[in-house]
Design a protein around this motif. Structure first.
Motif, mmCIF file in Angstrom:
data_model
loop_
_atom_site.group_PDB
_atom_site.id
_atom_site.type_symbol
_atom_site.label_atom_id
_atom_site.label_comp_id
_atom_site.label_asym_id
_atom_site.label_seq_id
_atom_site.Cartn_x
_atom_site.Cartn_y
_atom_site.Cartn_z
ATOM 1 N N GLN A 1 -4.511 18.061 6.464
ATOM 2 C CA GLN A 1 -4.740 16.097 6.538
ATOM 3 C C GLN A 1 -4.732 15.308 7.612
ATOM 4 O O GLN A 1 -4.267 15.073 8.384
ATOM 5 N N PRO A 2 -5.756 14.395 7.754
ATOM 6 C CA PRO A 2 -6.070 13.585 7.798
ATOM 7 C C PRO A 2 -5.602 12.281 9.071
ATOM 8 O O PRO A 2 -5.785 11.631 8.563
ATOM 9 N N ILE A 3 -4.137 12.597 9.537
ATOM 10 C CA ILE A 3 -3.080 12.166 9.739
ATOM 11 C C ILE A 3 -2.997 10.519 10.120
ATOM 12 O O ILE A 3 -3.123 9.351 9.877
ATOM 13 N N ASP B 1 -7.399 14.361 -0.695
ATOM 14 C CA ASP B 1 -7.750 14.962 -2.222
ATOM 15 C C ASP B 1 -6.747 16.518 -1.978
ATOM 16 O O ASP B 1 -6.741 17.908 -1.702
ATOM 17 N N ASN B 2 -5.609 16.284 -2.239
ATOM 18 C CA ASN B 2 -4.536 18.018 -2.520
ATOM 19 C C ASN B 2 -5.194 18.520 -3.556
ATOM 20 O O ASN B 2 -5.159 20.176 -3.371
ATOM 21 N N ILE B 3 -5.942 18.300 -4.568
ATOM 22 C CA ILE B 3 -6.116 19.526 -5.189
ATOM 23 C C ILE B 3 -7.044 20.478 -4.802
ATOM 24 O O ILE B 3 -7.455 21.240 -4.579
ATOM 25 N N VAL C 1 -7.938 4.470 -1.947
ATOM 26 C CA VAL C 1 -8.593 5.592 -0.896
ATOM 27 C C VAL C 1 -7.883 7.171 -1.169
ATOM 28 O O VAL C 1 -6.994 7.431 -0.547
ATOM 29 N N ILE C 2 -9.200 8.187 -1.354
ATOM 30 C CA ILE C 2 -8.817 9.364 -1.076
ATOM 31 C C ILE C 2 -9.230 10.135 -0.127
ATOM 32 O O ILE C 2 -10.960 10.009 0.073
ATOM 33 N N LEU C 3 -9.541 10.268 1.147
ATOM 34 C CA LEU C 3 -9.663 10.625 2.189
ATOM 35 C C LEU C 3 -9.551 12.027 2.432
ATOM 36 O O LEU C 3 -8.893 13.073 1.182
ATOM 37 N N VAL D 1 0.926 -1.466 -0.397
ATOM 38 C CA VAL D 1 -0.039 0.013 0.209
ATOM 39 C C VAL D 1 1.251 1.342 -0.118
ATOM 40 O O VAL D 1 1.810 1.451 0.590
ATOM 41 N N LEU D 2 0.523 2.359 -0.395
ATOM 42 C CA LEU D 2 1.459 2.951 -0.991
ATOM 43 C C LEU D 2 0.302 4.089 -0.529
ATOM 44 O O LEU D 2 -0.390 4.728 0.298
ATOM 45 N N LEU D 3 1.852 5.776 0.697
ATOM 46 C CA LEU D 3 1.045 6.457 0.500
ATOM 47 C C LEU D 3 1.030 8.013 0.272
ATOM 48 O O LEU D 3 1.944 7.537 -0.546
ATOM 49 N N GLY D 4 -0.034 7.754 -1.021
ATOM 50 C CA GLY D 4 0.581 8.810 -2.027
ATOM 51 C C GLY D 4 -0.040 7.620 -3.167
ATOM 52 O O GLY D 4 -0.327 7.049 -3.308
#
Length: 340
Positions: free
Chosen positions: A301-303, A170-172, A328-330, A153-156
């Motif tokens: 960011q919801p760490i 949701d960076n954008i 998953v995009i938070l 699993v990747l972070l990003g």
């Protein structure tokens, strides 16, 4: 040994009785994280009603579990490990794994030789899965792990076409909300300090900045964009450059809280008041954001949720196999403080 006695319920029968997946039953039996309490109760009820007894010896022989997962950092610049983002993520992952009995092993992989060594290490059964963070565009390690069928699993993500399982934010949208906030506060000459643009997250935050300006009918000039590497020093340099190019700047969106803290220092050195002359917004909402002067408005960011989601996806892949990639995009949230 290992044969089932006639009438002894199977894991599949317990899953069917509880109306859940086989992997969920396995996670409940192993007391793993990521299972809702109502689901846990339903599985336990099914186990009790059917009289299911886990075959721990068979499971140990068949599973050959290492009871360890690797957290792999691929950032080539050692300075990045001093940034709050890394320690916050490591802490959230450790918390998410607390009740699973699984060890978190920290590994640095920054070269082709190290990638190959780590792949052989993982294939050798030393770990049950891999968590990857700070993966830059073009890094082949996720593909190597996918080909080896190693739960990963990747972070990003490396790009918008990423297929390996990942958790992102949701960076954008986060960058868009930051620019919109500045516009609503009457700012009109808004600059941005990006992160390293070979990171997809930094590209997305730049895109959100550009989209918000375009939606407001404002042209985002390329000269109002300066790149950083997420450090405070790069934020200072970038802000100094932006002031020199555009003395009329009245708003700045920085791609991290640390970068924003550096920008605040550069603005002070240039005699600019925050927020009276220039409003500043960061991205992260780490404790640092409440220690700056003035306190920093930032995109949260919801760490903790990131850590929980990464562990949940990895446990699912470890238990159920690579049936499908999971993405998953938070959501992010703008936290308004004194710098705007």
């Amino acid at each position: 040994m290992g044969r089932r006695r006639p009438g002894t319920p199977t894991l599949e029968e317990v899953a069917a009785h509880a109306q859940v997946g086989r992997g969920t039953v396995s996670r409940v039996i192993n007391n793993a994280a990521g299972v809702k309490e109502s689901t846990r109760r339903a599985v336990q009820r099914a186990i009790d009603e059917l009289g299911y007894v886990p075959n721990l010896a068979a499971r140990s022989l068949a599973g050959r579990r290492a009871d360890a997962v690797a957290l792999v950092m691929t950032e080539p610049d050692w300075r990045q490990f001093a940034e709050p983002f890394f320690s916050e993520i490591v802490s959230s992952l450790g918390d998410a794994l607390t009740d699973t009995g699984i060890q978190l092993l920290l590994t640095l992989v920054r070269s082709d030789a190290e990638r190959q060594r780590f792949l052989e290490y993982a294939r050798g059964g030393r770990v049950d899965g891999v968590l990857l963070m700070s993966v830059h565009a073009g890094d082949p390690l996720p593909d190597m792990l996918a080909e080896a069928r190693m739960p990963t699993v990747l972070l990003g993500r490396r790009s918008g076409d990423e297929y390996v399982s990942y958790v992102d934010v949701d960076n954008i949208g986060g960058a868009r909300s930051a620019v919109s906030h500045l516009l609503h506060r009457g700012r009109s000459v808004i600059a941005t300090i990006t992160g390293p643009l070979d990171l997809y997250a930094a590209q997305c935050r730049l895109r959100g900045y550009q989209e918000a300006l375009a939606s407001a009918g404002l042209e985002g000039e390329q000269t109002r964009v300066a790149e950083s590497d997420f450090t405070a020093e790069s934020g200072r340099r970038a802000m100094a450059e932006l002031i020199q190019r555009h003395p009329d700047i009245d708003g700045v969106v920085a791609a991290s809280d640390t970068t924003a803290a550096g920008a605040l220092e550069a603005l002070r050195a240039a005699g600019r008041r925050v927020p009276e002359d220039v409003a500043v917004i960061g991205f992260d909402d780490f404790p640092l954001a409440q220690r700056t002067e003035p306190r920093l408005t930032t995109v949260r960011q919801p760490i903790e949720e990131i850590g929980r989601a990464m562990v949940r996806l990895l446990l699912e892949e470890m238990e159920e196999g690579a049936v499908a990639w999971r993405h998953v995009i938070l959501r992010t949230e703008l936290v308004v403080r004194d710098s705007t």
